[in-house]
Scaffold this motif. Structure first.
Motif, PDB file in Angstrom:
ATOM      1  N   UNK A  18       0.691  -1.132  -0.087  1.00 52.81           N
ATOM      2  CA  UNK A  18       0.001   0.151   0.267  1.00 52.81           C
ATOM      3  C   UNK A  18       1.047   1.102   0.039  1.00 52.81           C
ATOM      4  N   UNK A  19       0.270   2.540  -0.249  1.00 55.77           N
ATOM      5  CA  UNK A  19       0.780   3.767  -0.133  1.00 55.77           C
ATOM      6  C   UNK A  19       1.608   3.678   1.340  1.00 55.77           C
ATOM      7  N   UNK A  20       1.023   3.487   2.295  1.00 55.64           N
ATOM      8  CA  UNK A  20       1.387   3.470   3.900  1.00 55.64           C
ATOM      9  C   UNK A  20       2.598   2.458   3.814  1.00 55.64           C
ATOM     10  N   UNK A  21       2.583   1.379   3.460  1.00 56.11           N
ATOM     11  CA  UNK A  21       3.818   0.361   3.596  1.00 56.11           C
ATOM     12  C   UNK A  21       4.804   0.891   2.627  1.00 56.11           C
ATOM     13  N   UNK A  22       4.618   1.384   1.473  1.00 54.46           N
ATOM     14  CA  UNK A  22       5.548   2.106   0.723  1.00 54.46           C
ATOM     15  C   UNK A  22       6.392   3.259   1.559  1.00 54.46           C
ATOM     16  N   UNK A  23       5.554   3.813   2.315  1.00 54.61           N
ATOM     17  CA  UNK A  23       6.181   5.012   3.077  1.00 54.61           C
ATOM     18  C   UNK A  23       6.790   4.482   4.031  1.00 54.61           C
ATOM     19  N   UNK A  24       6.321   3.251   4.872  1.00 51.62           N
ATOM     20  CA  UNK A  24       7.108   2.761   6.050  1.00 51.62           C
ATOM     21  C   UNK A  24       8.266   2.257   5.494  1.00 51.62           C
ATOM     22  N   UNK A  25       8.516   1.549   4.211  1.00 47.58           N
ATOM     23  CA  UNK A  25       9.721   0.728   3.942  1.00 47.58           C
ATOM     24  C   UNK A  25      10.878   2.251   3.674  1.00 47.58           C
ATOM     25  N   UNK A  26      10.193   3.095   3.060  1.00 50.45           N
ATOM     26  CA  UNK A  26      11.188   4.194   2.720  1.00 50.45           C
ATOM     27  C   UNK A  26      11.681   4.997   3.938  1.00 50.45           C
ATOM     28  N   UNK A  27      10.961   5.022   5.160  1.00 53.00           N
ATOM     29  CA  UNK A  27      11.266   5.786   6.346  1.00 53.00           C
ATOM     30  C   UNK A  27      12.388   4.878   7.045  1.00 53.00           C
ATOM     31  N   UNK A  28      12.233   3.481   6.967  1.00 50.85           N
ATOM     32  CA  UNK A  28      13.332   2.619   7.497  1.00 50.85           C
ATOM     33  C   UNK A  28      14.479   2.798   6.905  1.00 50.85           C
ATOM     34  N   UNK A  29      14.649   3.077   5.639  1.00 56.10           N
ATOM     35  CA  UNK A  29      15.779   3.146   4.714  1.00 56.10           C
ATOM     36  C   UNK A  29      16.186   4.380   5.087  1.00 56.10           C
ATOM     37  N   UNK A  30      15.601   5.565   5.586  1.00 54.41           N
ATOM     38  CA  UNK A  30      16.082   7.001   6.136  1.00 54.41           C
ATOM     39  C   UNK A  30      16.938   6.672   7.444  1.00 54.41           C
ATOM     40  N   UNK A  31      16.568   5.422   8.105  1.00 56.63           N
ATOM     41  CA  UNK A  31      17.266   5.115   9.229  1.00 56.63           C
ATOM     42  C   UNK A  31      18.198   4.130   9.129  1.00 56.63           C
ATOM     43  N   UNK A  32      18.640   3.939   7.583  1.00 61.17           N
ATOM     44  CA  UNK A  32      19.605   2.932   7.425  1.00 61.17           C
ATOM     45  C   UNK A  32      19.304   1.636   7.950  1.00 61.17           C
ATOM     46  N   UNK A  33      18.129   1.263   7.955  1.00 61.51           N
ATOM     47  CA  UNK A  33      17.579  -0.096   8.665  1.00 61.51           C
ATOM     48  C   UNK A  33      16.783  -0.714   7.446  1.00 61.51           C
ATOM     49  N   UNK A  34      16.713  -1.975   7.626  1.00 60.86           N
ATOM     50  CA  UNK A  34      15.811  -2.747   6.557  1.00 60.86           C
ATOM     51  C   UNK A  34      15.424  -4.003   7.458  1.00 60.86           C
ATOM     52  N   UNK A  35      14.475  -3.918   8.597  1.00 60.78           N
ATOM     53  CA  UNK A  35      13.968  -5.091   9.246  1.00 60.78           C
ATOM     54  C   UNK A  35      13.459  -6.277   8.328  1.00 60.78           C
ATOM     55  N   UNK A  36      12.933  -5.968   7.056  1.00 59.19           N
ATOM     56  CA  UNK A  36      12.519  -6.944   6.234  1.00 59.19           C
ATOM     57  C   UNK A  36      13.277  -8.265   5.764  1.00 59.19           C
ATOM     58  N   UNK A  37      14.842  -7.547   5.578  1.00 59.05           N
ATOM     59  CA  UNK A  37      15.833  -8.531   5.296  1.00 59.05           C
ATOM     60  C   UNK A  37      16.640  -9.061   6.506  1.00 59.05           C
ATOM     61  N   UNK A  38      16.390  -8.727   7.460  1.00 66.08           N
ATOM     62  CA  UNK A  38      17.245  -9.120   8.619  1.00 66.08           C
ATOM     63  C   UNK A  38      17.320 -10.500   8.706  1.00 66.08           C
ATOM     64  N   UNK A  39      18.511 -11.161   9.091  1.00 66.53           N
ATOM     65  CA  UNK A  39      18.833 -12.503   9.215  1.00 66.53           C
ATOM     66  C   UNK A  39      19.345 -12.669  10.702  1.00 66.53           C
ATOM     67  N   UNK A  40      18.807 -13.790  11.560  1.00 66.66           N
ATOM     68  CA  UNK A  40      17.579 -14.319  11.381  1.00 66.66           C
ATOM     69  C   UNK A  40      16.548 -13.354  11.450  1.00 66.66           C
ATOM     70  N   UNK A  41      15.178 -13.848  10.959  1.00 67.41           N
ATOM     71  CA  UNK A  41      13.957 -13.137  10.955  1.00 67.41           C
ATOM     72  C   UNK A  41      13.785 -12.144  12.353  1.00 67.41           C
ATOM     73  N   UNK A  42      13.656 -10.920  12.251  1.00 67.33           N
ATOM     74  CA  UNK A  42      13.407 -10.236  13.351  1.00 67.33           C
ATOM     75  C   UNK A  42      11.964 -10.486  13.878  1.00 67.33           C
ATOM     76  N   UNK A  43      11.918 -10.925  14.955  1.00 66.21           N
ATOM     77  CA  UNK A  43      10.636 -11.426  15.484  1.00 66.21           C
ATOM     78  C   UNK A  43       9.849 -10.265  16.105  1.00 66.21           C
ATOM     79  N   UNK A  44      10.676  -9.193  16.294  1.00 66.57           N
ATOM     80  CA  UNK A  44       9.649  -8.159  16.839  1.00 66.57           C
ATOM     81  C   UNK A  44       9.099  -7.239  15.720  1.00 66.57           C
ATOM     82  N   UNK A  45       9.293  -7.649  14.448  1.00 66.10           N
ATOM     83  CA  UNK A  45       8.820  -6.826  13.218  1.00 66.10           C
ATOM     84  C   UNK A  45       7.925  -7.846  12.621  1.00 66.10           C
ATOM     85  N   UNK A  46       6.566  -7.530  12.748  1.00 71.55           N
ATOM     86  CA  UNK A  46       5.440  -8.406  12.060  1.00 71.55           C
ATOM     87  C   UNK A  46       4.966  -7.590  10.989  1.00 71.55           C
ATOM     88  N   UNK A  47       4.999  -8.402   9.713  1.00 68.18           N
ATOM     89  CA  UNK A  47       4.346  -7.942   8.565  1.00 68.18           C
ATOM     90  C   UNK A  47       3.241  -8.791   8.302  1.00 68.18           C
TER      91      UNK A  47
END
Length: 285
Positions: free
Chosen positions: A153-182
């Motif tokens: 969604x637009x909100x999801x796209x905005x969220x991913x862009x905001x994580x990028x501004x924080x130099x983070x991408x919890x969607x690609x963390x290994x092992x999978x970050x249990x605190x991040x629920x998609x």
């Protein structure tokens, strides 16, 4: 004489039936005057459409049937020619839609903003912050539950862009970050999940203001210019899809950006708070 009266009676009945048969399709045609609008869930979940669409229909006689999806899904719907108008909130995707010939013109309509909501106890310590990147970094460091729409969604796209501004991408963390629920759901279910988990999430302010099941959630971060949320509308190109209701679809887009439509958007409030801010005449919006 009786036979003649009978024949005349049958003829009159047939004529009357013929008149009725002509009249019924005419009424049905009027009732079938509608357009399909592919739009984001926030315009529906915020209550905006419930407020403004009756005004448009009363003026034009055109019914608006909304298919509310995440922005990515709404765009895909319009790309298939399954909508007459697209009304969403991710400008880069909207501009790409036009560049690829699925519309000839994008018109800015309105804006609001995103906010980060979370539990009042605030385990990540982000309350009152104005820097969204810093807030997301604190959530990640604390490994506090964060619920993502995960639905393109637009909100999801905005969220991913905001994580990028924080130099983070919890969607690609290994092992999978249990605190991040998609969860792959709309804004309402995402807020419900965050409330149930005492978690954080990003939401558009309009949906938040109309959301009733807040539980422990409250607005914790707002005001960063990176949380700006612009909406645009465009007619699906009838040159690509001959069945698009071009005249009625364009009438809706034109009404949204007219003085009357812009006022209808501005007039929609909840508890005295305005949810969307019209800006059709703002250059570059």
């Amino acid at each position: 004489m009786l036979r003649r009266s009978f024949v005349l009676g049958v003829a009159a009945a047939a004529a009357l039936t013929g008149l009725i048969q002509v009249a019924v399709p005419s009424a049905a045609s009027a009732a079938d005057r509608f357009i399909t609008v592919a739009s984001t869930t926030s315009t529906e979940d915020s209550g905006l459409f419930g407020s403004i669409l009756p005004k448009f229909t009363a003026k034009t006689g055109i019914e608006v049937r909304v298919v509310a999806k995440g922005t990515g899904q709404a765009i895909d719907l319009a790309r298939r020619g399954d909508a007459d108008v697209l009304f969403v909130h991710h400008k880069p995707s909207e501009e790409k839609f036009v560049a690829e010939g699925f519309s000839t013109l994008r018109k800015p309509v309105m804006y609001n903003d995103f906010v980060i909501v979370g539990p009042a106890v605030d385990p990540a310590g982000i309350k009152g912050g104005k820097d969204v990147a810093a807030a997301l970094s604190k959530i990640a460091t604390a490994k506090a539950p964060f619920v993502s729409r995960g639905d393109d969604s637009g909100t999801h796209k905005a969220e991913l862009a905001l994580w990028k501004t924080a130099s983070l991408d919890p969607t690609k963390a290994e092992p999978k970050e249990s605190w991040y629920r998609s969860i792959g759901q709309g804004m309402g279910p995402t807020l419900n999940t965050a409330a149930a988990m005492n978690g954080y999430t990003l939401t558009d302010r309009g949906t938040w203001l109309n959301f009733k099941n807040r539980g422990p959630l409250t607005v914790l971060v707002e005001g960063d210019k990176r949380l700006f949320n612009q909406y645009g509308a465009m007619l699906v190109n009838p040159a690509k899809f001959a069945h698009v209701k071009a005249a009625d679809g364009q009438a809706f887009v034109d009404w949204l950006v007219s003085a009357e439509g812009q006022k209808a958007i501005a007039d929609y409030t909840i508890n005295g708070e305005q949810l969307f801010f019209p800006n059709a005449n703002e250059p570059g919006a």
